[in-house]
Design a protein around this motif. Structure first.
Motif, PDB file in Angstrom:
ATOM      1  N   GLU A 146       0.863  -0.932  -0.044  1.00  0.00           N
ATOM      2  CA  GLU A 146      -0.035   0.029  -0.011  1.00  0.00           C
ATOM      3  C   GLU A 146       0.851   1.162   0.032  1.00  0.00           C
ATOM      4  OE1 GLU A 146      -2.347   0.411   3.574  1.00  0.00           O
ATOM      5  OE2 GLU A 146      -0.886  -0.887   4.756  1.00  0.00           O
ATOM      6  N   TYR A 147       0.154   2.412  -0.397  1.00  0.00           N
ATOM      7  CA  TYR A 147       0.927   3.924  -0.197  1.00  0.00           C
ATOM      8  C   TYR A 147       0.022   4.770  -0.003  1.00  0.00           C
ATOM      9  CZ  TYR A 147      -1.063   4.159  -5.061  1.00  0.00           C
ATOM     10  OH  TYR A 147      -1.886   4.054  -5.975  1.00  0.00           O
ATOM     11  N   HIS A 148       0.358   5.821   0.830  1.00  0.00           N
ATOM     12  CA  HIS A 148      -0.502   6.665   1.096  1.00  0.00           C
ATOM     13  C   HIS A 148       0.224   8.235   1.228  1.00  0.00           C
ATOM     14  CE1 HIS A 148      -3.469   3.715   2.440  1.00  0.00           C
ATOM     15  NE2 HIS A 148      -2.485   3.127   2.732  1.00  0.00           N
ATOM     16  N   PRO A 149      -0.107   9.108   0.532  1.00  0.00           N
ATOM     17  CA  PRO A 149       0.540  10.226   0.603  1.00  0.00           C
ATOM     18  C   PRO A 149       0.290  11.239   2.008  1.00  0.00           C
ATOM     19  CG  PRO A 149      -1.498  10.711  -0.861  1.00  0.00           C
ATOM     20  CD  PRO A 149      -1.396   9.225  -0.486  1.00  0.00           C
ATOM     21  N   PHE A 150       1.446  11.984   2.228  1.00  0.00           N
ATOM     22  CA  PHE A 150       1.135  12.657   3.525  1.00  0.00           C
ATOM     23  C   PHE A 150       2.000  14.029   3.067  1.00  0.00           C
ATOM     24  CE2 PHE A 150       4.872  10.106   4.288  1.00  0.00           C
ATOM     25  CZ  PHE A 150       5.875  10.857   5.068  1.00  0.00           C
ATOM     26  N   ARG A 151       1.793  14.899   3.988  1.00  0.00           N
ATOM     27  CA  ARG A 151       2.520  16.140   3.864  1.00  0.00           C
ATOM     28  C   ARG A 151       2.850  16.859   5.425  1.00  0.00           C
ATOM     29  NH1 ARG A 151       0.752  21.753   2.760  1.00  0.00           N
ATOM     30  NH2 ARG A 151       2.328  22.748   1.051  1.00  0.00           N
ATOM     31  N   ILE A 152       3.950  17.215   5.596  1.00  0.00           N
ATOM     32  CA  ILE A 152       3.863  17.902   6.780  1.00  0.00           C
ATOM     33  C   ILE A 152       4.456  19.539   6.849  1.00  0.00           C
ATOM     34  CG2 ILE A 152       4.608  15.847   7.755  1.00  0.00           C
ATOM     35  CD1 ILE A 152       7.449  17.075   8.139  1.00  0.00           C
ATOM     36  N   THR A 197       0.384  14.923  17.714  1.00  0.00           N
ATOM     37  CA  THR A 197      -0.934  14.321  18.398  1.00  0.00           C
ATOM     38  C   THR A 197      -1.776  14.472  17.510  1.00  0.00           C
ATOM     39  OG1 THR A 197      -1.649  16.488  19.158  1.00  0.00           O
ATOM     40  CG2 THR A 197       0.107  15.364  20.306  1.00  0.00           C
ATOM     41  N   GLU A 198      -3.092  13.536  17.728  1.00  0.00           N
ATOM     42  CA  GLU A 198      -4.273  13.685  16.635  1.00  0.00           C
ATOM     43  C   GLU A 198      -4.492  14.945  16.317  1.00  0.00           C
ATOM     44  OE1 GLU A 198      -5.830  11.600  15.025  1.00  0.00           O
ATOM     45  OE2 GLU A 198      -4.918   9.944  15.527  1.00  0.00           O
ATOM     46  N   SER A 199      -4.547  16.126  17.218  1.00  0.00           N
ATOM     47  CA  SER A 199      -5.024  17.406  17.126  1.00  0.00           C
ATOM     48  C   SER A 199      -4.388  17.845  15.898  1.00  0.00           C
ATOM     49  CB  SER A 199      -4.988  18.412  18.455  1.00  0.00           C
ATOM     50  OG  SER A 199      -3.781  18.221  18.961  1.00  0.00           O
ATOM     51  N   ASP A 200      -2.983  17.487  15.642  1.00  0.00           N
ATOM     52  CA  ASP A 200      -2.265  18.035  14.631  1.00  0.00           C
ATOM     53  C   ASP A 200      -2.522  17.589  13.064  1.00  0.00           C
ATOM     54  OD1 ASP A 200      -0.714  19.603  16.574  1.00  0.00           O
ATOM     55  OD2 ASP A 200       0.237  17.860  17.081  1.00  0.00           O
ATOM     56  N   VAL A 201      -3.534  16.554  13.334  1.00  0.00           N
ATOM     57  CA  VAL A 201      -3.679  15.957  11.845  1.00  0.00           C
ATOM     58  C   VAL A 201      -4.929  16.416  11.170  1.00  0.00           C
ATOM     59  CG1 VAL A 201      -4.232  13.705  10.706  1.00  0.00           C
ATOM     60  CG2 VAL A 201      -2.886  13.706  12.926  1.00  0.00           C
ATOM     61  N   TYR A 202      -4.573  16.833   9.906  1.00  0.00           N
ATOM     62  CA  TYR A 202      -5.848  17.283   9.145  1.00  0.00           C
ATOM     63  C   TYR A 202      -6.188  16.466   7.901  1.00  0.00           C
ATOM     64  CZ  TYR A 202      -5.824  21.692  11.747  1.00  0.00           C
ATOM     65  OH  TYR A 202      -5.849  22.661  12.818  1.00  0.00           O
ATOM     66  N   GLU A 203      -7.274  15.776   7.887  1.00  0.00           N
ATOM     67  CA  GLU A 203      -7.703  14.847   6.860  1.00  0.00           C
ATOM     68  C   GLU A 203      -8.081  15.684   5.783  1.00  0.00           C
ATOM     69  OE1 GLU A 203     -10.164  11.854   8.520  1.00  0.00           O
ATOM     70  OE2 GLU A 203      -8.533  11.006   9.722  1.00  0.00           O
ATOM     71  N   VAL A 204      -8.101  14.975   4.451  1.00  0.00           N
ATOM     72  CA  VAL A 204      -8.629  15.605   3.240  1.00  0.00           C
ATOM     73  C   VAL A 204      -9.066  14.254   2.563  1.00  0.00           C
ATOM     74  CG1 VAL A 204      -7.300  17.798   3.282  1.00  0.00           C
ATOM     75  CG2 VAL A 204      -6.645  15.677   1.838  1.00  0.00           C
ATOM     76  N   ASP A 205     -10.245  14.703   1.675  1.00  0.00           N
ATOM     77  CA  ASP A 205     -10.395  13.787   0.607  1.00  0.00           C
ATOM     78  C   ASP A 205     -10.063  14.208  -0.704  1.00  0.00           C
ATOM     79  OD1 ASP A 205     -11.992  11.674   2.084  1.00  0.00           O
ATOM     80  OD2 ASP A 205     -13.512  13.246   2.429  1.00  0.00           O
ATOM     81  N   GLU A 254      -0.734  16.374   7.243  1.00  0.00           N
ATOM     82  CA  GLU A 254      -1.911  16.361   6.364  1.00  0.00           C
ATOM     83  C   GLU A 254      -1.935  14.973   5.585  1.00  0.00           C
ATOM     84  OE1 GLU A 254      -2.648  20.361   3.763  1.00  0.00           O
ATOM     85  OE2 GLU A 254      -0.561  20.269   4.671  1.00  0.00           O
ATOM     86  N   ILE A 255      -3.030  14.240   5.698  1.00  0.00           N
ATOM     87  CA  ILE A 255      -3.203  12.932   5.198  1.00  0.00           C
ATOM     88  C   ILE A 255      -4.585  13.085   4.499  1.00  0.00           C
ATOM     89  CG2 ILE A 255      -1.548  11.747   6.667  1.00  0.00           C
ATOM     90  CD1 ILE A 255      -4.090  10.659   8.376  1.00  0.00           C
ATOM     91  N   GLN A 256      -4.555  11.877   3.730  1.00  0.00           N
ATOM     92  CA  GLN A 256      -5.970  11.325   3.116  1.00  0.00           C
ATOM     93  C   GLN A 256      -7.035  10.788   4.075  1.00  0.00           C
ATOM     94  OE1 GLN A 256      -4.686   9.624  -0.715  1.00  0.00           O
ATOM     95  NE2 GLN A 256      -5.039  11.519  -1.753  1.00  0.00           N
ATOM     96  N   SER A 257      -8.293  10.937   4.075  1.00  0.00           N
ATOM     97  CA  SER A 257      -9.113  10.197   5.197  1.00  0.00           C
ATOM     98  C   SER A 257      -9.182   8.851   4.962  1.00  0.00           C
ATOM     99  CB  SER A 257     -10.445  10.917   4.842  1.00  0.00           C
ATOM    100  OG  SER A 257     -10.734  10.710   3.808  1.00  0.00           O
ATOM    101  N   GLN A 258      -8.656   8.101   3.907  1.00  0.00           N
ATOM    102  CA  GLN A 258      -8.780   6.628   4.137  1.00  0.00           C
ATOM    103  C   GLN A 258      -7.206   6.265   4.430  1.00  0.00           C
ATOM    104  OE1 GLN A 258      -8.906   8.816   1.367  1.00  0.00           O
ATOM    105  NE2 GLN A 258      -8.167   7.966  -0.695  1.00  0.00           N
ATOM    106  N   THR A 259      -6.133   6.924   5.013  1.00  0.00           N
ATOM    107  CA  THR A 259      -5.006   6.480   5.316  1.00  0.00           C
ATOM    108  C   THR A 259      -5.281   5.416   6.650  1.00  0.00           C
ATOM    109  OG1 THR A 259      -4.088   8.607   4.872  1.00  0.00           O
ATOM    110  CG2 THR A 259      -2.960   6.949   6.160  1.00  0.00           C
TER     111      THR A 259
END
Length: 721
Positions: free
Chosen positions: A239-245, A302-310, A282-287
């Motif tokens: 699997e692969y999943h894009p992310f951005r910091i 932490t979880e509060s630092d995560v922003y999910e996008v579709d 930043e990650i995709q919601s299906q990660t």
């Protein structure tokens, strides 16, 4: 003019309930930017541009503002903001405000803009939906152009989690050894040296409903993701999943401990490139949860630092599509005109004996006739400010040029003119503000170039940024020296001058020239000067002078006369200024504020700010000029300059605001503000609760777009329309 008597009820105007939070007000501003992307009246590619600006603005917000709040939380800072919030409360409120905005942004891009783009022959495809021919082309392109640039980085006990650069787009990859069934984690960086969007040849594009093929392609990360086998030969891609910091990118600089400010900032820039603490993921919601947890653990978030996008990450890269040659999908071409008084200028004589004193012959003669106001981008920056400095650089009668540089372009014609002036033997002094955020590296480059040709370069005052926009030219004319000045509201940057609305005043009035001389002596030498003839100077006298101007309007009302204030700026944050405006409102002073971005004042509050109205104008151009009008019992005074009503501008920066003496220019400035106050297309009214409501047109109120009106006025002034 309506007045109200000061309420007899005592009110604590410092009460937090009367102040809006700075960070949340900025998010409201960025939400207005997002609205332009969602507004069907905005041309299609301009809507993509506004989506990109929304994302780019957020990146900087996290790098600076959120990073600072997180540092305060870590340091256990408990001090409240004027609106009564702790650092942690602000972080919580930022997140709750941002999540629906980001969701709206991505939904609008996917569900509204992508179909509209496709209807105009612009197709941003998913790799999985490509035809075999399209895949073959991209696979070959990948092999030739992309694969050599990539570097897969394993993460295991012998390979610690790799450094991930700020704002980089990455793929989190899970691979399996087919022999041992053991799974491994790796990171692949999507290289920023390659275009984010890969176009297909026109013959492989998609053509629908006889629409032309304007652009067809895929995001770069998808081309990489579907060719990962080449990076991990023999392994199975699970699997692969894009992310951005996003990382903290502010500079930490102890100026008083730095022997050489330029070297100190260069060292801090190297640290910035290495990157500060991560502040957002930043990650995709299906990660999957396993990947998500792994990233959080390794990045210490932490979880509060995560922003999910579709959908796609990093929508700031949508600016790519503004380069498409499709003018019908953009704003009409910007028509910048030359000021009518400058249309027949001649170049300076190369003879030192020719004094060029005949009126109208050169730039200096135009200024000698009377003060000159220019309004950018409606009137050309290059044909005014750049030409003025270039003219001075080559005029044999000019002996000295002094100026401040806060931000300028990478190929600055202004700096080139200053270099030419030094090479022509003129005395050239330039204050280069090395601490201009995110322009430090560019300014260091120009500072070194200027120094190499003998320009006197200074870097400002310890503890203060020099944000003023001033030029002084000293010219020998017959038996006297005359000083010519330019005082602006915006940076000496020809590129941003095409996008920002700014004002500039040219003058050779003796009092103003003497004041500007004193300012440069303050910047380059030692000076404790506290008074100026016509200037408001921060941090010397500007705060006190603005407060006295507001109090004067209050006193006029209390003496039975009218009181009126109109102010245009980027941000209103300073608590003391806000409190004083509240006092003026309670006294009956009528106040209109045109504030593009942050506004911490609450208008329309009963017994507090009933006489205050606030609008924000968001449009094609970034409103950047600062204008301050005071009725002064019919002896009207109007000022322009570089400062907003913020603590940093009034207390921690060198700023210059000038009184406008020419009555015709004062009327022009009043007309500009009147046009903006009448805007019902791009203007938003600030509500007491901190929200904004965009003005609407009605049958009895035709659309009034202030920026279009000002553009047409500039064209008419030169006879073009």
């Amino acid at each position: 003019m309506p007045k109200s008597k000061k309420s007899a009820t005592p009110i604590n105007l410092n009460d937090p309930q009367y102040y809006l939070n700075r960070e949340l007000s900025w998010l409201e501003f960025n939400n207005r930017v997002l609205h332009e992307a969602c507004d069907p009246r905005t041309p299609l590619l301009e809507r993509l541009k506004f989506l990109a600006i929304f994302s780019s603005n957020l990146d900087e917000f996290f790098m600076v503002r959120v990073a600072a709040l997180k540092q305060q939380v870590e340091a256990k800072v408990s001090q409240l903001t004027p609106d009564g919030r702790t650092p942690q409360q602000q972080l919580d409120d930022i997140r709750s405000t941002l999540v629906p905005q980001i969701t709206k942004q991505h939904q609008h891009f996917d569900q509204a803009l992508q179909p509209l783009l496709a209807s105009h022959g612009i197709h941003i495809l998913d790799y999985i939906n490509l035809s075999q021919k399209q895949r073959t082309y991209l696979d070959n392109y990948y092999e030739d152009q992309i694969f050599p640039v990539l570097t897969p980085l394993a993460v295991d006990p012998s390979h610690p989690f790799p450094y991930i650069s700020n704002l980089s787009l990455n793929l989190a990859v899970v691979v399996k050894n087919p022999d041992t069934e053991e799974e491994f984690f790796a990171r692949v960086k999507v290289p920023s040296v390659l275009p984010r969007f890969l176009p297909l040849p026109p013959e492989l594009g998609i053509q629908e409903n006889e629409q032309p093929v304007n652009w067809t392609g895929v995001p770069l990360e998808q081309a990489i993701a579907h060719n990962l086998e080449s990076l991990f030969p023999g392994m199975n891609i699970q699997e692969y999943h894009p992310f951005r910091i996003t990382r903290d990118a502010d500079l930490a600089l102890e100026e008083d401990e730095a022997d050489d400010l330029l070297l100190a900032i260069e060292q801090e820039l190297r640290k910035r490139r290495m990157g500060g603490t991560p502040v957002r993921l930043e990650i995709q919601s299906q990660t999957p949860e396993a990947i998500r947890s792994r990233l959080l653990q390794d990045l210490e978030l932490t979880e509060s630092d995560v922003y999910e996008v579709d959908g796609l990450l990093g929508l700031r890269d949508l600016m790519y599509f503004m380069a498409l040659p499709l003018p019908e999908l953009k704003d009409p071409p910007r028509q910048s005109v030359v000021h009518s008084r400058l249309q027949r200028l001649k170049e300076p004589s190369l003879s030192p004996d020719a004094l060029d004193m005949e009126e109208g012959k050169d730039f200096f003669a135009v200024i000698r006739e009377k003060d000159l106001l220019v309004h950018h981008p409606y009137q050309s920056f290059s044909a005014t400010v750049v030409r003025f400095i270039t003219h001075a650089a080559h005029d044999p009668n000019v002996l000295a040029i002094k100026m401040t540089l806060y931000r300028t372009s990478g190929d600055s014609p202004i700096v080139n003119a200053l270099i030419a002036a030094a090479e022509n033997g003129k005395q050239v002094s330039v204050l280069v503000e090395l601490k201009a955020r995110f322009d430090e590296e560019n300014n260091i480059y120009w500072a070194r170039r200027l120094e190499r040709v003998g320009v006197h370069v200074v870097y400002g005052l310890v503890g203060l940024k020099t944000h003023s926009k001033i030029v002084l030219v000293v010219r020998r004319e017959k038996d006297r020296m005359r000083r010519y000045v330019h005082i602006g509201t915006g940076n000496y940057n020809p590129k941003t001058a095409r996008l920002y609305t700014d004002l500039g005043l040219f003058s050779c009035r003796e009092e103003l020239g003497a004041d500007i001389t004193d300012i440069f002596n303050f910047l380059t030498g030692y000076s404790l000067q506290k008074s100026y003839r016509e200037l408001l100077v921060a941090p010397v006298n500007m705060r006190d002078r603005f407060l006295s101007l507001i109090h004067r309007e209050m006193e006029n009302v209390q003496n039975g006369f009218s009181g009126r204030i109109v102010a245009k700026m980027n941000s209103l944050v300073d608590p003391q200024i806000i409190t004083t405006l509240y006092e003026a409102s309670r006294a009956g002073v009528q106040i209109d504020l045109i504030i593009r971005g942050i506004c911490c004042l609450r208008p329309g509050l009963k017994d507090v700010s009933e006489n205050i109205r606030v609008i924000s104008i968001i449009g094609r151009f970034l409103e950047h000029s600062r204008i301050f009008y005071f009725y002064n019992n019919e002896q009207e005074e109007i000022y322009i300059g570089s400062a907003d009503w913020m603590r940093r501008n009034l207390d921690r920066r060198v700023e210059v605001i000038t009184l406008v003496k020419d009555s015709d220019i004062a009327k022009d400035l009043q007309e500009i503000m009147g046009i903006m106050l009448a805007d019902n297309r791009q203007a938003w009214d600030l509500q007491p609760d901190g929200s904004y409501v965009q003005r609407q047109t009605h049958e009895d109120s035709p659309e009034t777009n202030s920026q279009k009106t000002l553009m047409n006025m500039a064209l008419r002034s030169t006879g073009i329309v």
